[in-house]
Design a protein around this motif. Structure first.
Motif, PDB file in Angstrom:
ATOM      1  N   ILE A  11      -7.452 -11.676   6.889  1.00 48.94           N
ATOM      2  CA  ILE A  11      -7.480 -10.296   6.410  1.00 48.94           C
ATOM      3  C   ILE A  11      -6.061  -9.824   6.072  1.00 48.94           C
ATOM      4  O   ILE A  11      -5.142  -9.968   6.887  1.00 48.94           O
ATOM      5  CB  ILE A  11      -8.077  -9.359   7.475  1.00 48.94           C
ATOM      6  N   LEU A  12      -5.913  -9.280   4.880  1.00 51.12           N
ATOM      7  CA  LEU A  12      -4.661  -8.652   4.488  1.00 51.12           C
ATOM      8  C   LEU A  12      -4.840  -7.141   4.542  1.00 51.12           C
ATOM      9  O   LEU A  12      -5.782  -6.600   3.963  1.00 51.12           O
ATOM     10  CB  LEU A  12      -4.277  -9.070   3.066  1.00 51.12           C
ATOM     11  N   VAL A  13      -3.950  -6.461   5.248  1.00 44.98           N
ATOM     12  CA  VAL A  13      -3.998  -4.998   5.359  1.00 44.98           C
ATOM     13  C   VAL A  13      -2.820  -4.410   4.590  1.00 44.98           C
ATOM     14  O   VAL A  13      -1.673  -4.813   4.792  1.00 44.98           O
ATOM     15  CB  VAL A  13      -3.952  -4.555   6.833  1.00 44.98           C
ATOM     16  N   THR A  14      -3.125  -3.465   3.699  1.00 39.91           N
ATOM     17  CA  THR A  14      -2.097  -2.787   2.924  1.00 39.91           C
ATOM     18  C   THR A  14      -2.411  -1.301   2.885  1.00 39.91           C
ATOM     19  O   THR A  14      -3.386  -0.833   3.488  1.00 39.91           O
ATOM     20  CB  THR A  14      -1.995  -3.383   1.509  1.00 39.91           C
ATOM     21  N   ASN A  15      -1.602  -0.533   2.154  1.00 41.97           N
ATOM     22  CA  ASN A  15      -1.868   0.903   1.975  1.00 41.97           C
ATOM     23  C   ASN A  15      -1.000   1.436   0.855  1.00 41.97           C
ATOM     24  O   ASN A  15      -0.266   0.681   0.209  1.00 41.97           O
ATOM     25  CB  ASN A  15      -1.639   1.675   3.281  1.00 41.97           C
ATOM     26  N   ASP A  16      -1.055   2.748   0.623  1.00 43.64           N
ATOM     27  CA  ASP A  16      -0.111   3.365  -0.317  1.00 43.64           C
ATOM     28  C   ASP A  16       0.769   4.399   0.377  1.00 43.64           C
ATOM     29  O   ASP A  16       1.659   4.970  -0.245  1.00 43.64           O
ATOM     30  CB  ASP A  16      -0.835   3.963  -1.531  1.00 43.64           C
ATOM     31  N   ASP A  17       0.534   4.645   1.660  1.00 38.72           N
ATOM     32  CA  ASP A  17       1.361   5.587   2.420  1.00 38.72           C
ATOM     33  C   ASP A  17       2.654   4.946   2.919  1.00 38.72           C
ATOM     34  O   ASP A  17       3.561   5.648   3.361  1.00 38.72           O
ATOM     35  CB  ASP A  17       0.589   6.124   3.628  1.00 38.72           C
ATOM     36  N   GLY A  18       2.720   3.613   2.878  1.00 47.62           N
ATOM     37  CA  GLY A  18       3.923   2.916   3.307  1.00 47.62           C
ATOM     38  C   GLY A  18       3.786   2.282   4.682  1.00 47.62           C
ATOM     39  O   GLY A  18       2.886   2.603   5.462  1.00 47.62           O
ATOM     40  N   ILE A  30      -2.028   2.770   8.770  1.00 47.05           N
ATOM     41  CA  ILE A  30      -2.067   1.321   8.584  1.00 47.05           C
ATOM     42  C   ILE A  30      -1.993   0.607   9.933  1.00 47.05           C
ATOM     43  O   ILE A  30      -2.607  -0.448  10.124  1.00 47.05           O
ATOM     44  CB  ILE A  30      -0.953   0.845   7.635  1.00 47.05           C
ATOM     45  N   ALA A  31      -1.274   1.196  10.885  1.00 49.48           N
ATOM     46  CA  ALA A  31      -1.207   0.611  12.230  1.00 49.48           C
ATOM     47  C   ALA A  31      -2.582   0.654  12.892  1.00 49.48           C
ATOM     48  O   ALA A  31      -3.015  -0.314  13.535  1.00 49.48           O
ATOM     49  CB  ALA A  31      -0.181   1.357  13.080  1.00 49.48           C
ATOM     50  N   ALA A  32      -3.287   1.781  12.733  1.00 51.53           N
ATOM     51  CA  ALA A  32      -4.625   1.906  13.311  1.00 51.53           C
ATOM     52  C   ALA A  32      -5.583   0.906  12.676  1.00 51.53           C
ATOM     53  O   ALA A  32      -6.381   0.265  13.376  1.00 51.53           O
ATOM     54  CB  ALA A  32      -5.142   3.334  13.101  1.00 51.53           C
ATOM     55  N   VAL A  82      -5.024 -11.242  10.985  1.00 50.01           N
ATOM     56  CA  VAL A  82      -4.523 -10.134  10.164  1.00 50.01           C
ATOM     57  C   VAL A  82      -3.046 -10.315   9.814  1.00 50.01           C
ATOM     58  O   VAL A  82      -2.244 -10.725  10.649  1.00 50.01           O
ATOM     59  CB  VAL A  82      -4.711  -8.779  10.891  1.00 50.01           C
ATOM     60  N   ARG A  83      -2.730 -10.010   8.564  1.00 50.14           N
ATOM     61  CA  ARG A  83      -1.351  -9.882   8.128  1.00 50.14           C
ATOM     62  C   ARG A  83      -1.206  -8.538   7.429  1.00 50.14           C
ATOM     63  O   ARG A  83      -2.062  -8.153   6.635  1.00 50.14           O
ATOM     64  CB  ARG A  83      -0.938 -10.992   7.169  1.00 50.14           C
ATOM     65  N   VAL A  84      -0.131  -7.822   7.686  1.00 55.51           N
ATOM     66  CA  VAL A  84       0.150  -6.548   7.034  1.00 55.51           C
ATOM     67  C   VAL A  84       1.212  -6.761   5.961  1.00 55.51           C
ATOM     68  O   VAL A  84       2.275  -7.328   6.236  1.00 55.51           O
ATOM     69  CB  VAL A  84       0.642  -5.498   8.055  1.00 55.51           C
ATOM     70  N   VAL A  85       0.918  -6.323   4.738  1.00 54.52           N
ATOM     71  CA  VAL A  85       1.893  -6.331   3.647  1.00 54.52           C
ATOM     72  C   VAL A  85       1.765  -4.983   2.948  1.00 54.52           C
ATOM     73  O   VAL A  85       0.764  -4.713   2.284  1.00 54.52           O
ATOM     74  CB  VAL A  85       1.656  -7.482   2.650  1.00 54.52           C
ATOM     75  N   ALA A  86       2.767  -4.126   3.099  1.00 51.95           N
ATOM     76  CA  ALA A  86       2.657  -2.745   2.628  1.00 51.95           C
ATOM     77  C   ALA A  86       3.947  -2.302   1.949  1.00 51.95           C
ATOM     78  O   ALA A  86       5.012  -2.892   2.149  1.00 51.95           O
ATOM     79  CB  ALA A  86       2.345  -1.819   3.806  1.00 51.95           C
ATOM     80  N   PRO A  87       3.876  -1.242   1.135  1.00 49.68           N
ATOM     81  CA  PRO A  87       5.084  -0.735   0.472  1.00 49.68           C
ATOM     82  C   PRO A  87       6.131  -0.260   1.469  1.00 49.68           C
ATOM     83  O   PRO A  87       5.796   0.244   2.543  1.00 49.68           O
ATOM     84  CB  PRO A  87       4.549   0.441  -0.366  1.00 49.68           C
ATOM     85  N   ASP A  88       7.399  -0.416   1.083  1.00 49.57           N
ATOM     86  CA  ASP A  88       8.477   0.023   1.986  1.00 49.57           C
ATOM     87  C   ASP A  88       8.685   1.530   1.946  1.00 49.57           C
ATOM     88  O   ASP A  88       9.327   2.097   2.828  1.00 49.57           O
ATOM     89  CB  ASP A  88       9.785  -0.710   1.671  1.00 49.57           C
ATOM     90  N   GLU A  90       1.598 -10.107  12.264  1.00 51.02           N
ATOM     91  CA  GLU A  90       2.626 -10.391  11.275  1.00 51.02           C
ATOM     92  C   GLU A  90       2.636  -9.280  10.223  1.00 51.02           C
ATOM     93  O   GLU A  90       1.598  -8.946   9.656  1.00 51.02           O
ATOM     94  CB  GLU A  90       2.316 -11.735  10.616  1.00 51.02           C
ATOM     95  N   ALA A  91       3.795  -8.692   9.960  1.00 47.20           N
ATOM     96  CA  ALA A  91       3.851  -7.536   9.069  1.00 47.20           C
ATOM     97  C   ALA A  91       5.113  -7.567   8.214  1.00 47.20           C
ATOM     98  O   ALA A  91       6.203  -7.898   8.701  1.00 47.20           O
ATOM     99  CB  ALA A  91       3.796  -6.235   9.864  1.00 47.20           C
ATOM    100  N   TYR A  92       4.930  -7.203   6.925  1.00 46.14           N
ATOM    101  CA  TYR A  92       6.036  -7.214   5.967  1.00 46.14           C
ATOM    102  C   TYR A  92       6.013  -5.943   5.124  1.00 46.14           C
ATOM    103  O   TYR A  92       4.973  -5.344   4.886  1.00 46.14           O
ATOM    104  CB  TYR A  92       5.935  -8.423   5.033  1.00 46.14           C
ATOM    105  N   ARG A  93       7.216  -5.558   4.648  1.00 46.85           N
ATOM    106  CA  ARG A  93       7.337  -4.435   3.717  1.00 46.85           C
ATOM    107  C   ARG A  93       7.827  -4.965   2.376  1.00 46.85           C
ATOM    108  O   ARG A  93       8.627  -5.902   2.314  1.00 46.85           O
ATOM    109  CB  ARG A  93       8.288  -3.372   4.263  1.00 46.85           C
ATOM    110  N   VAL A  94       7.338  -4.338   1.290  1.00 49.29           N
ATOM    111  CA  VAL A  94       7.608  -4.809  -0.068  1.00 49.29           C
ATOM    112  C   VAL A  94       8.150  -3.658  -0.904  1.00 49.29           C
ATOM    113  O   VAL A  94       7.691  -2.513  -0.770  1.00 49.29           O
ATOM    114  CB  VAL A  94       6.313  -5.365  -0.716  1.00 49.29           C
ATOM    115  N   ASN A  95       9.082  -3.940  -1.774  1.00 48.71           N
ATOM    116  CA  ASN A  95       9.641  -2.918  -2.666  1.00 48.71           C
ATOM    117  C   ASN A  95       8.757  -2.764  -3.913  1.00 48.71           C
ATOM    118  O   ASN A  95       9.201  -2.919  -5.048  1.00 48.71           O
ATOM    119  CB  ASN A  95      11.070  -3.278  -3.082  1.00 48.71           C
ATOM    120  N   GLY A  96       7.494  -2.458  -3.683  1.00 47.20           N
ATOM    121  CA  GLY A  96       6.561  -2.354  -4.795  1.00 47.20           C
ATOM    122  C   GLY A  96       5.374  -1.476  -4.468  1.00 47.20           C
ATOM    123  O   GLY A  96       5.366  -0.727  -3.486  1.00 47.20           O
ATOM    124  N   THR A  97       4.360  -1.581  -5.306  1.00 52.05           N
ATOM    125  CA  THR A  97       3.167  -0.758  -5.214  1.00 52.05           C
ATOM    126  C   THR A  97       2.107  -1.438  -4.342  1.00 52.05           C
ATOM    127  O   THR A  97       2.255  -2.609  -3.975  1.00 52.05           O
ATOM    128  CB  THR A  97       2.580  -0.543  -6.617  1.00 52.05           C
TER     129      THR A  97
END
Length: 244
Positions: A3-10, A16-18, A29-35, A64-71
């Motif tokens: 499962i990949l978890v993302t959002n638009d709130d950052g 996104i934590a919930a 689960v892996r989290v990949v979300a905007p920075d 495992e969680a990452y932030r991305v400089n994108g949408t």
């Protein structure tokens, strides 16, 4: 299930934590979300500059969680590139995505991008107010909704909206009644003019729609599709004006 978890709130959003915490009960689960916040970005993708990802500065309790400089769409594309994914969960957005607001929703774009890439996509949202949503109170309904949707292989793209205090769950259709895009002028501390764009519903929600369900206290589950073709108008056009 991966499962990949993302959002638009950052990446810093409590929503996104919930969602990541609840999703971990159903698979890896892996989290990949905007920075930074990317609300109302729609299905924008970054094509004019490179994307980078870094480890999340906040702890997701062993996830495992990452932030991305994108949408949000960028996050799904990059996250699924890093390793195979079965389903994308986008949210929990702090702000409803009902009716015609789906068109500009970055949250829903994350789920749509998943479907474009051959995965299942589920967008999840809840109303936002002066205080943050009570994600602990929503948790039982989020878990129940995920159990319902993840077990159904026929549903590929789903938009879910949680009221503040759910009393049940309903299958719904999208409310497509006319909305009014309203520009509200203002002045900043230096006296310069600025403008806020907001959307106000012009008509009450019709029964059976997503807006109606949330107004009545129900979790709204709306199956969607990527094909925007208006079959009725297409058929009528072919009958009236056939082309060679």
């Amino acid at each position: 299930m991966k499962i990949l978890v993302t959002n638009d709130d950052g990446i810093y959003s409590p929503g996104i934590a919930a969602l990541a915490k609840i999703a971990s009960r159903f698979g890896e689960v892996r989290v990949v979300a905007p920075d930074v916040e990317q609300s109302s970005m729609g299905h924008a993708i970054t094509a004019s500059r490179p994307l980078f990802y870094k480890k999340s500065p906040i702890n997701f309790e062993g996830i495992e969680a990452y932030r991305v400089n994108g949408t949000p769409a960028d996050c799904v594309a990059l996250g699924s590139h890093l390793s195979p994914i079965d389903v994308v969960l986008s949210g929990i957005n702090m702000g409803s995505n009902l009716g015609n607001s789906m068109w500009h929703s970055g949250t829903l774009a994350g789920a749509k991008q998943a479907v474009l890439l051959g995965m299942k996509g589920i967008a999840l949202s809840t109303p936002a107010g002066k205080s943050e949503p009570d994600f602990n109170a929503l948790e039982p309904f989020v878990e129940k909704t995920l159990a319902l949707l993840l077990e159904n292989p026929d549903l590929k793209l789903i938009n879910v909206n949680f009221p503040k205090k759910p009393v049940g769950i309903r299958w719904t259709r999208q409310s497509v009644r006319q909305y009014d895009g309203k520009v509200v002028p203002g002045t900043d501390p230096l006296g310069r003019k600025h403008y806020w764009f907001t959307v106000v519903p012009l008509e009450p929600a019709e029964e059976g729609t997503d807006r109606w369900a949330v107004d009545q206290g129900y979790v709204s589950i709306t199956p969607l599709r990527l094909d925007l073709t208006n079959e009725k108008e297409l058929f009528q056009a072919i009958q009236k004006q056939p082309v060679a």
